[in-house]
Write an enzyme that holds these catalytic residues in place. Structure first.
Site: not given
Ligand code: NAI
Ligand code: MG
Length: 503
Positions: A475, A197, A478, A270, A262, A303, A250, A170, A268
């Protein structure tokens, strides 16, 4: 498309509230808007006021199946189209996006709380830029001729993988989605995106706009929750590649599911990106660089945020003071207001998570919380998810605030005495996404740039991801790269070898 509802305005609209309402309840599958099979929807909330601005379709496995089946069918003809023609179509999408930049900027500001002037408009323009970049790369999908034996013609060709499943977060959803969709399409794949979401609307509108140019079915959009809609997308047997941006936790779930089938996966994840400031830096430029590096205008929800700032001891106190002064001048307020520098946090969950880190830091003995800027005074924003930016000093390297990704407007600052020690501290992290060095001594800067464990190191600047420059972490940050030609070739095609015996 004619037999489908077409709920949205055809011309660009500058009323994000009306646009959000009109898009309520739909996925975009096979070239048109469709409701979820279950009929279920969930709320999209304006984080600046707490008000519901739309309801979005709540996708499940049956919606995933419909989208993937459409994508698989459409991909056959798409892959046969000459690569340059595919590229030209993707390039043409950029022009439509440019006509809608203001509209998209307002819509993303409404659903994410990101300030219009400093964040949302910039993101909308970047979408067009990425489409133009990848749109020009169709003829780069080249193979090789390989020496094998006289009379045996041996060549490689680049082929698309099939249906790509893309799962996005998001924080910068339009940009991060385009980094996946544009190269995947130019390479001849079709795509099903599962939006985050918290921010399903602007990416849905982009999907509609691009579908004015693309053949139906090559680019589809689903909204829904991770386990109910994201997981079945990864698991679907016709999905041949998954590309994911989001949290490490996730990302691991997605990688495990991809491993079961496979199929290749790009992740990508954090970061806990260090910013290293030497005493010989250009002081004023570096203070202002710290503000942009920390992405304060996005409430630090990035990130690549410079969430660990190491400053050489002789200038440490002055740097902290100047930085605080500079953040104090930033205006927090209504994301849709042109005067606003800093908008809101995305959601209550994220707010609570960040507040938890701030509380923990504040209670830590020896630590100081320098709380910056000011809460907005407008009573209409009293339920808004605004958090005053915090600069922590006096935390030691074992603190959770130094080690974990906070994803909020919180940075930790520490003094250092020598280059080797600060390099060791910077590399002492599970993450390895980005880093920046600020010095006029390029000999020191380049030496450290080579030895920092990160996918992207910048000296005397700290830009966000740019089209044409490979982007991706090492690391826990990603697997694989995005944004470049290499990303398109390595992550959205496979190399087939063809041999012809002419003897
Ligand atoms: P998240 O990693 O849970 O969500 C990212 C996407 O993955 C969303 O579209 C979500 O619906 C989807 N997702 C969740 N569970 C899944 C599953 N089992 N299988 C397939 N898709 C799934 O991230 P969230 O909960 O929004 O944020 C939590 C933390 O993640 C944040 O506090 C932040 O630290 C980190 N984050 C890092 C990001 C980055 O750009 N590297 C972006 C968003 C969050
Ligand atoms: Mg989540």
């Amino acid at each position: 498309m004619l037999d489908r509802p077409h709920p949205t305005p055809t011309a660009p609209t500058l009323d994000p509230f009306a646009l959000a309402k009109s898009m309520s309840g739909y996925h975009f599958i096979g070239g048109g808007y469709v409701p979820s099979r279950s009929g279920k929807t969930f709320a999209v909330v304006n984080p600046a006021t707490g008000a519901e601005v739309a309801r979005t379709a709540e996708g499940d496995a049956s919606d995933v199946d419909a989208a993937v089946q459409n994508a698989a069918e459409a991909q056959k003809a798409w892959a046969k189209m000459p690569a340059r023609k595919r590229g030209a179509l993707v390039h043409a999408c950029a022009a439509v996006i440019r006509e809608h930049v203001e509209e998209l900027a307002k819509l993303i500001a409404l659903e994410t709380g990101k300030a219009l002037r400093t964040e949302s408009r910039v993101e909308a323009n970047t979408v067009a830029d990425i489409l133009e970049f990848f749109g020009g790369l169709g003829s780069e999908l080249k193979g090789e001729s390989v020496p094998f034996a006289p009379n045996v013609l041996s060549v490689t060709v680049r082929e698309p993988l099939g249906v790509v499943g893309a799962i996005i977060p998001w924080n910068v959803p339009m940009l991060l989605m385009t980094l996946k969709v544009a190269p995947a399409l130019v390479a001849g794949n079709s795509v099903v995106v599962k939006s985050a979401e918290e921010a399903p609307l602007a990416v849905l509108r982009i999907c509609e706009l691009m579908n004015r140019i693309l053949p139906p079915g090559v680019f589809n959009m689903l909204s829904g929750f991770g386990p109910e809609c994201g997981a079945p997308l990864v698991e679907h047997k016709l999905v041949r590649k998954v590309t994911f941006t989001g949290s490490v936790e996730t990302g691991k779930i997605v990688a495990r599911a991809a491993a079961n089938k496979l199929i290749p996966v790009t992740l990508e994840l954090g970061g806990k990106s260090p910013m290293i400031v030497f005493a010989d830096c250009d002081f004023a430029k570096t203070v202002s660089g710290a503000l942009t590096s920390m992405r304060f205008t996005r409430q630090g929800q990035s990130c690549t945020a410079a969430s660990r700032i190491y400053v050489e001891r002789p200038i440490f106190d002055a740097f902290v003071a100047e930085m605080k002064k500079a953040v104090d001048t930033m205006v927090m307020g209504d994301p849709l207001d042109e005067k606003t520098d800093i908008g809101t946090i995305i959601s209550h969950d994220q707010f609570a998570k960040v507040q938890g880190f701030i509380d923990e830091g504040t209670k830590t003995a020896g630590a100081t919380a320098h709380v910056c800027s000011a809460m907005p005074s407008d009573p209409a924003l009293k339920k808004g998810l605004f958090l005053r930016p915090v600069i922590f000093t006096g935390l030691d390297a074992s603190s959770r605030l130094v080690r974990e990704e906070i994803f909020g407007p919180v940075t930790v600052m520490q003094p250092f005495d020598d280059a080797e020690a600060v390099l060791a501290e910077a590399n002492d992290s599970d993450y390895g996404l980005a880093a920046s060095l600020w010095t006029n001594n390029l000999k020191v800067g380049l030496d450290l740039a080579h030895r920092l464990e990160a996918g992207l190191v910048q000296i005397n600047q700290n830009l966000v991801v740019q089209a044409n420059l490979s982007y991706g972490g090492v690391k826990s940050s990603g697997l694989g790269k995005e944004a470049s030609l290499e990303a398109m070739l390595e992550h959205f095609t496979h190399k087939k070898t063809i041999m012809v015996n002419m003897a």
